[in-house]
Design a protein around this motif. Structure first.
Motif, PDB file in Angstrom:
ATOM      1  N   ILE A   1      -6.243   1.389  -3.635  1.00 41.38           N
ATOM      2  CA  ILE A   1      -5.556  -0.040  -3.618  1.00 41.38           C
ATOM      3  C   ILE A   1      -4.962  -0.385  -2.253  1.00 41.38           C
ATOM      4  CG2 ILE A   1      -3.912  -1.738  -4.400  1.00 41.38           C
ATOM      5  CD1 ILE A   1      -3.522   0.010  -6.877  1.00 41.38           C
ATOM      6  N   GLU A   2      -5.768  -1.399  -1.790  1.00 41.17           N
ATOM      7  CA  GLU A   2      -5.421  -1.969  -0.384  1.00 41.17           C
ATOM      8  C   GLU A   2      -4.070  -2.513  -0.300  1.00 41.17           C
ATOM      9  OE1 GLU A   2      -7.024  -5.436   2.794  1.00 41.17           O
ATOM     10  OE2 GLU A   2      -8.400  -4.736   1.072  1.00 41.17           O
ATOM     11  N   GLY A   3      -3.362  -1.736   0.743  1.00 35.36           N
ATOM     12  CA  GLY A   3      -2.090  -2.052   0.931  1.00 35.36           C
ATOM     13  C   GLY A   3      -1.135  -1.404   0.489  1.00 35.36           C
ATOM     14  N   ILE A   4      -1.437  -0.493  -0.423  1.00 33.05           N
ATOM     15  CA  ILE A   4      -0.403   0.466  -1.146  1.00 33.05           C
ATOM     16  C   ILE A   4      -0.237   1.685  -0.117  1.00 33.05           C
ATOM     17  CG2 ILE A   4      -0.079   2.221  -2.885  1.00 33.05           C
ATOM     18  CD1 ILE A   4       0.283  -0.566  -3.898  1.00 33.05           C
ATOM     19  N   PRO A   5       0.885   2.108   0.332  1.00 32.40           N
ATOM     20  CA  PRO A   5       1.436   3.020   1.037  1.00 32.40           C
ATOM     21  C   PRO A   5       0.957   4.306   0.545  1.00 32.40           C
ATOM     22  CG  PRO A   5       3.315   1.938   0.637  1.00 32.40           C
ATOM     23  CD  PRO A   5       2.469   1.268  -0.268  1.00 32.40           C
ATOM     24  N   GLU A   6       0.563   5.403   1.726  1.00 33.75           N
ATOM     25  CA  GLU A   6       0.182   6.676   1.226  1.00 33.75           C
ATOM     26  C   GLU A   6       1.427   7.292   0.401  1.00 33.75           C
ATOM     27  OE1 GLU A   6      -1.311   9.813   3.948  1.00 33.75           O
ATOM     28  OE2 GLU A   6      -2.288   8.026   5.161  1.00 33.75           O
ATOM     29  N   GLY A   7       0.943   8.267  -0.650  1.00 36.14           N
ATOM     30  CA  GLY A   7       2.169   8.771  -1.256  1.00 36.14           C
ATOM     31  C   GLY A   7       2.365   8.147  -2.837  1.00 36.14           C
ATOM     32  N   ILE A   8       1.806   7.293  -2.985  1.00 40.76           N
ATOM     33  CA  ILE A   8       2.320   6.390  -4.201  1.00 40.76           C
ATOM     34  C   ILE A   8       1.428   7.050  -5.239  1.00 40.76           C
ATOM     35  CG2 ILE A   8       2.158   4.172  -5.751  1.00 40.76           C
ATOM     36  CD1 ILE A   8       4.225   4.300  -3.535  1.00 40.76           C
ATOM     37  N   GLY A   9       0.029   7.391  -5.051  1.00 38.05           N
ATOM     38  CA  GLY A   9      -0.822   7.987  -5.809  1.00 38.05           C
ATOM     39  C   GLY A   9      -0.049   9.386  -6.256  1.00 38.05           C
ATOM     40  N   SER A  10       0.350  10.265  -5.291  1.00 38.92           N
ATOM     41  CA  SER A  10       0.905  11.209  -5.399  1.00 38.92           C
ATOM     42  C   SER A  10       2.178  11.251  -6.227  1.00 38.92           C
ATOM     43  CB  SER A  10       1.589  12.107  -4.123  1.00 38.92           C
ATOM     44  OG  SER A  10       0.297  12.305  -3.309  1.00 38.92           O
ATOM     45  N   ILE A  11       3.088  10.192  -6.156  1.00 40.96           N
ATOM     46  CA  ILE A  11       4.153   9.984  -7.224  1.00 40.96           C
ATOM     47  C   ILE A  11       3.658  10.011  -8.490  1.00 40.96           C
ATOM     48  CG2 ILE A  11       6.028   8.491  -7.885  1.00 40.96           C
ATOM     49  CD1 ILE A  11       6.496   7.667  -4.644  1.00 40.96           C
TER      50      ILE A  11
END
Length: 164
Positions: free
Chosen positions: A24-34
């Motif tokens: 997703i454009e604009g989503i910071p790194e790490g959100i997917g990992s959360i």
């Protein structure tokens, strides 16, 4: 759509959800990992709201808003998946007609007649055509005398509800 089109959204694994979030454009790194660390599946993702995202540790307002917007987009895609799954007859009629229109445009067949739909499927057929061919597009499949009540058509919950 996002990258996991081979699987229905409701069947996504935490890895699929992670991959979706990371694209997703604009989503910071790490959100997917959360999302992955919390074992969020596609089915759970579709039901996440603002409170749920905050409980997972997503705090930034912009990130929350972007995620919620993308989740709503996924919800709509999931409804369309359900609509397609429950309407093979109607989609077959639409595809057959469009194929014959294409062949006709190359001079290979005569102008095809409008699709003939059995009485029990006429309402569903009109709703599906209206959804996928909004505005004047539907007239080319339904004919010029289109029922005006379908003009502002949304996917009705009666077609979308998945008996599971």
């Amino acid at each position: 759509g996002q990258g996991c089109n081979t699987l229905r959204i409701k069947e996504w694994t935490p890895d699929d959800v992670c991959g979706w979030a990371e694209n997703i454009e604009g989503i910071p790194e790490g959100i997917g990992s959360i999302l992955k660390q919390n074992g969020i599946t596609g089915c759970e993702l579709l039901s996440l709201n603002l409170e749920g995202l905050k409980m997972l540790g997503v705090e930034r307002v912009g990130t929350l808003c972007l995620l919620l917007k993308e989740i709503r987009t996924l919800e709509k895609a999931s409804q369309v998946e359900a609509l397609i799954e429950q309407s093979p007859y109607c989609f077959g009629k639409i595809l057959d007609y469009l194929r014959f229109k294409r062949l006709h445009s190359h001079g290979l067949v005569q102008e095809p007649a409008l699709p003939t739909v059995c009485d029990s499927q006429k309402t569903r057929f009109a709703k599906i055509v209206r959804y996928f061919f909004p505005g004047d597009g539907a007239k080319h499949i339904l004919g010029l005398e289109v029922d005006r009540k379908y003009d502002e058509m949304q996917i009705p919950s009666t077609i979308v509800s998945n008996p599971s």
